[in-house]
Design a protein around this motif. Structure first.
Motif, PDB file in Angstrom:
ATOM      1  N   ASP A   1    -125.259  48.258  -5.957  1.00 63.79           N
ATOM      2  CA  ASP A   1    -125.548  46.818  -5.884  1.00 63.79           C
ATOM      3  C   ASP A   1    -124.546  46.048  -6.735  1.00 63.79           C
ATOM      4  O   ASP A   1    -123.988  46.573  -7.696  1.00 63.79           O
ATOM      5  CB  ASP A   1    -126.962  46.519  -6.390  1.00 63.79           C
ATOM      6  N   TYR A   2    -124.329  44.807  -6.378  1.00 63.68           N
ATOM      7  CA  TYR A   2    -123.462  43.922  -7.146  1.00 63.68           C
ATOM      8  C   TYR A   2    -124.329  43.054  -8.042  1.00 63.68           C
ATOM      9  O   TYR A   2    -125.356  42.544  -7.602  1.00 63.68           O
ATOM     10  CB  TYR A   2    -122.651  43.017  -6.218  1.00 63.68           C
TER      11      TYR A   2
ATOM     12  N   ILE B   1    -127.712  37.206 -10.547  1.00 66.86           N
ATOM     13  CA  ILE B   1    -128.253  37.611  -9.249  1.00 66.86           C
ATOM     14  C   ILE B   1    -127.850  39.048  -8.958  1.00 66.86           C
ATOM     15  O   ILE B   1    -126.852  39.546  -9.478  1.00 66.86           O
ATOM     16  CB  ILE B   1    -127.792  36.706  -8.090  1.00 66.86           C
TER      17      ILE B   1
ATOM     18  N   ILE C   1    -126.975  41.413  -5.702  1.00 67.03           N
ATOM     19  CA  ILE C   1    -126.680  41.441  -4.272  1.00 67.03           C
ATOM     20  C   ILE C   1    -126.794  42.896  -3.820  1.00 67.03           C
ATOM     21  O   ILE C   1    -125.996  43.738  -4.239  1.00 67.03           O
ATOM     22  CB  ILE C   1    -125.271  40.899  -3.967  1.00 67.03           C
TER      23      ILE C   1
ATOM     24  N   ILE D   1    -125.967  44.358   2.012  1.00 68.20           N
ATOM     25  CA  ILE D   1    -125.605  43.045   2.557  1.00 68.20           C
ATOM     26  C   ILE D   1    -124.427  42.408   1.830  1.00 68.20           C
ATOM     27  O   ILE D   1    -124.105  41.251   2.075  1.00 68.20           O
ATOM     28  CB  ILE D   1    -126.815  42.078   2.548  1.00 68.20           C
ATOM     29  N   LYS D   2    -123.765  43.166   0.954  1.00 63.72           N
ATOM     30  CA  LYS D   2    -122.695  42.586   0.151  1.00 63.72           C
ATOM     31  C   LYS D   2    -121.575  41.999   1.011  1.00 63.72           C
ATOM     32  O   LYS D   2    -121.052  40.941   0.699  1.00 63.72           O
ATOM     33  CB  LYS D   2    -122.132  43.587  -0.835  1.00 63.72           C
TER      34      LYS D   2
ATOM     35  N   LYS E   1    -121.742  40.633   4.012  1.00 66.28           N
ATOM     36  CA  LYS E   1    -122.187  39.350   4.570  1.00 66.28           C
ATOM     37  C   LYS E   1    -122.184  38.265   3.498  1.00 66.28           C
ATOM     38  O   LYS E   1    -121.778  37.133   3.758  1.00 66.28           O
ATOM     39  CB  LYS E   1    -123.591  39.475   5.157  1.00 66.28           C
ATOM     40  N   VAL E   2    -122.638  38.613   2.296  1.00 67.52           N
ATOM     41  CA  VAL E   2    -122.698  37.633   1.204  1.00 67.52           C
ATOM     42  C   VAL E   2    -121.289  37.205   0.808  1.00 67.52           C
ATOM     43  O   VAL E   2    -121.013  36.016   0.631  1.00 67.52           O
ATOM     44  CB  VAL E   2    -123.466  38.207  -0.006  1.00 67.52           C
ATOM     45  N   VAL E   3    -120.370  38.151   0.695  1.00 66.22           N
ATOM     46  CA  VAL E   3    -118.991  37.830   0.332  1.00 66.22           C
ATOM     47  C   VAL E   3    -118.350  36.960   1.408  1.00 66.22           C
ATOM     48  O   VAL E   3    -117.681  35.963   1.102  1.00 66.22           O
ATOM     49  CB  VAL E   3    -118.169  39.114   0.078  1.00 66.22           C
TER      50      VAL E   3
ATOM     51  N   LYS F   1    -119.800  34.903   3.526  1.00 68.39           N
ATOM     52  CA  LYS F   1    -120.402  33.566   3.462  1.00 68.39           C
ATOM     53  C   LYS F   1    -119.865  32.802   2.257  1.00 68.39           C
ATOM     54  O   LYS F   1    -119.541  31.612   2.360  1.00 68.39           O
ATOM     55  CB  LYS F   1    -121.925  33.692   3.392  1.00 68.39           C
TER      56      LYS F   1
END
Length: 75
Positions: A21-22, A31, A33, A37-38, A40-42, A44
Motif C-alpha cells: 500500500d502507498y 491517507i 492508497i 487501486i494505486k 487508478k489513483v495516480v 486521476k
C-alpha cells in the motif's frame, strides 16, 4: 498500537495497511492508497494536476472567471 506479529499487514488507528500500500501525508493528514487501486489513483491525480496547471495558465493570461468556468467547470 501496531500489531507486529504479521509483517504483511498492520492496523493503525483502525486503518488496515497492507504490504504494498502507498502511504501519503502532508500537513493536512495521512491517507492510505491500497495497492490494488494505486494506478487508478495516480492516473486521476495526474489528470487533476494537469487541469490545475491549465487553469493557472488561463488565469495568468487574464481570462475572466466566466471563461475559465466555461472551459474547465467548477474546480
Amino acid at each position: 498500537v501496531v500489531d507486529k506479529t504479521d509483517l504483511n499487514q498492520v492496523t493503525i488507528g483502525g486503518v488496515l495497511i497492507r504490504k504494498g500500500d502507498y502511504i501519503l501525508g502532508d500537513l493536512d493528514g495521512v491517507i492510505v492508497i491500497p495497492f490494488e487501486i494505486k494506478d487508478k489513483v495516480v492516473a486521476k491525480a495526474l489528470k487533476i494536476a494537469e487541469n490545475e496547471s491549465m487553469i493557472k495558465k488561463f488565469m495568468t493570461e487574464e481570462h475572466s472567471v466566466k471563461e475559465i468556468l466555461e472551459r474547465f467547470g467548477e474546480f
